[in-house]
Design a protein around this motif. Structure first.
Motif, PDB file in Angstrom:
ATOM      1  N   ASP A  74       0.810  -1.219   0.000  1.00 45.81           N
ATOM      2  CA  ASP A  74       0.000   0.000   0.000  1.00 45.81           C
ATOM      3  C   ASP A  74       0.843   1.269   0.000  1.00 45.81           C
ATOM      4  N   ASP A  76       2.787   2.358  -2.554  1.00 48.29           N
ATOM      5  CA  ASP A  76       2.903   2.902  -3.907  1.00 48.29           C
ATOM      6  C   ASP A  76       4.353   3.233  -4.255  1.00 48.29           C
ATOM      7  N   ARG A 103      -3.028  -5.573  -9.355  1.00 50.88           N
ATOM      8  CA  ARG A 103      -3.800  -4.381  -8.985  1.00 50.88           C
ATOM      9  C   ARG A 103      -5.071  -4.246  -9.823  1.00 50.88           C
ATOM     10  N   ARG A 150       4.409   0.560 -13.372  1.00 51.80           N
ATOM     11  CA  ARG A 150       3.504   0.777 -12.251  1.00 51.80           C
ATOM     12  C   ARG A 150       3.265   2.244 -11.970  1.00 51.80           C
ATOM     13  N   PRO A 152       4.863   4.489 -10.026  1.00 50.80           N
ATOM     14  CA  PRO A 152       4.783   4.642  -8.576  1.00 50.80           C
ATOM     15  C   PRO A 152       5.098   6.066  -8.126  1.00 50.80           C
TER      16      PRO A 152
END
Length: 364
Positions: A74, A76, A103, A150, A152
């Motif tokens: 969680d 990120d 995800r 991703r 992030p």
């Protein structure tokens, strides 16, 4: 987008403290390199950001969010490891898409991100291959791609180039720096290689024995080291360090040691700090600021004997002995000397560094 902030962070394993009262900020969009010798706590620091290690004390923020108790999934963040950590039974496409599938990102979006990233990294022709069919450099690109897709808040990179050969490391350094300019995401990059730190980082944070030694730009770290450890660690070869004493004669401050008697420039105001104590000091000067020969310019430093000549192509390193001190001098390849030759060593006094031998701290 976000940065990372450490506030008085401590990490202990049992009674052993491996990270000591760490206060550090990785700014939004910054490439910050955490560097130091093996065992200094840099990888543990990275693992705390990832959530793979619990924090013993202090506060850790990603952006404005306190993440001390937030699970890794969680936070990120995306992490690139030294050993690539690719799934051997999946092809390149599947490896890059795996995190997005977990995800529950829609398939069309996964396909777009994977193919765009693969094209940027130059591995779009490898998407059907398994990791065993790839070279080390290609595997590292896949690992980078898996992190990039991703999108992030923060990238964490733990010595990602250490398994590559020298030529490929240079290529991948350029590749990662180019990607950072494109993505503009905060990167916390861990390495023990000072060349990687100097060439890649916007700023460098130097650690030793779990404690932060200095945070500055690469130029600041090199030209204004905060202490003896930073001075020795950065530079290849490292800074020449000469232990001796300070004295004042007729208003002139002198540095003396066996074989050395050197006037310090008037700008060496920090010398007064040491003159008030036991007068011991360490004089530092980098190899490129030393010259050999009577007509080389600069101030005379000492008479020396050449012990070793080490040509490297673009430059030559000459190792000379002045009494008990071995100095390294960086010279032009056209300069010719051989072991056993007597030479005068001269220095640019404006480039001198002074250190307190009791604390190791630089005096300005």
């Amino acid at each position: 987008m976000a940065g990372v902030t450490f506030k008085h962070v401590v990490k202990k394993f049992g009674r052993q403290t491996v990270v000591q009262d760490l206060n550090l900020e990785v700014r939004d969009g910054e490439f910050l390199v955490l560097v130091g010798p093996s065992g200094c706590g840099k990888s543990t620091t990275l693992r705390m950001v990832a959530g793979l290690e619990d924090i013993t004390a202090g506060e850790l923020y990603i952006g404005d969010r306190l993440v001390n108790d937030v699970p890794p999934k969680d936070r990120d963040i995306a992490m690139v490891f030294q050993n690539y950590a690719l799934y051997p039974h999946m092809n390149v496409y599947e490896n890059m898409a795996f995190g997005l599938k977990l995800r529950k990102v829609p398939k069309p979006e996964i396909d777009r991100r994977v193919r765009e990233t693969a094209k940027v990294l130059g591995i779009d022709h490898l998407l059907d291959r398994k990791p065993k069919a790839l070279s080390g450099g290609q595997r590292q690109r896949v690992a980078l791609g898996r992190a990039i897709v991703r999108n992030p808040l923060v990238f964490l990179m733990d010595e990602p180039l250490s398994n590559l050969d020298a030529q490929l490391r240079v290529q991948m350094r350029t590749e990662i720096a180019r990607l950072h300019r494109r993505l503009k995401t905060a990167v916390l990059y861990v390495t023990h290689d000072q060349t990687e730190a100097m060439t890649m980082g916007d700023r460098i944070a130097v650690m030793k024995d779990g404690a932060l030694q200095q945070v500055d730009t690469p130029e600041g770290i090199y030209r204004r080291p905060a202490n003896l450890f930073v001075a020795e660690f950065f530079g290849s070869p490292g800074m020449n360090l000469i232990p001796g004493e300070l004295s004042v004669e007729e208003g002139q401050t002198w540095f003396t040691a066996p074989g050395f008697r050197v006037p310090l420039p008037p700008s060496s105001t920090g010398a007064s700090q040491l003159l008030g104590g036991d007068k011991r000091a360490v004089l530092g000067v980098r190899p490129e600021h030393l010259k050999l020969g009577d007509g080389a310019g600069g101030s005379p430093l000492c008479r020396a004997v050449v012990e070793l000549v080490e040509p490297t192509g673009a430059e030559t390193y000459v190792y000379v002995r002045c009494e008990a001190v071995l100095l390294t001098v960086r010279t032009d390849p056209s300069f010719r000397v051989k072991p056993g030759d007597g030479v005068e060593v001269r220095a640019d006094a404006r480039e001198f560094h002074l250190f307190d031998p009791k604390t190791g701290a630089a005096v300005r």
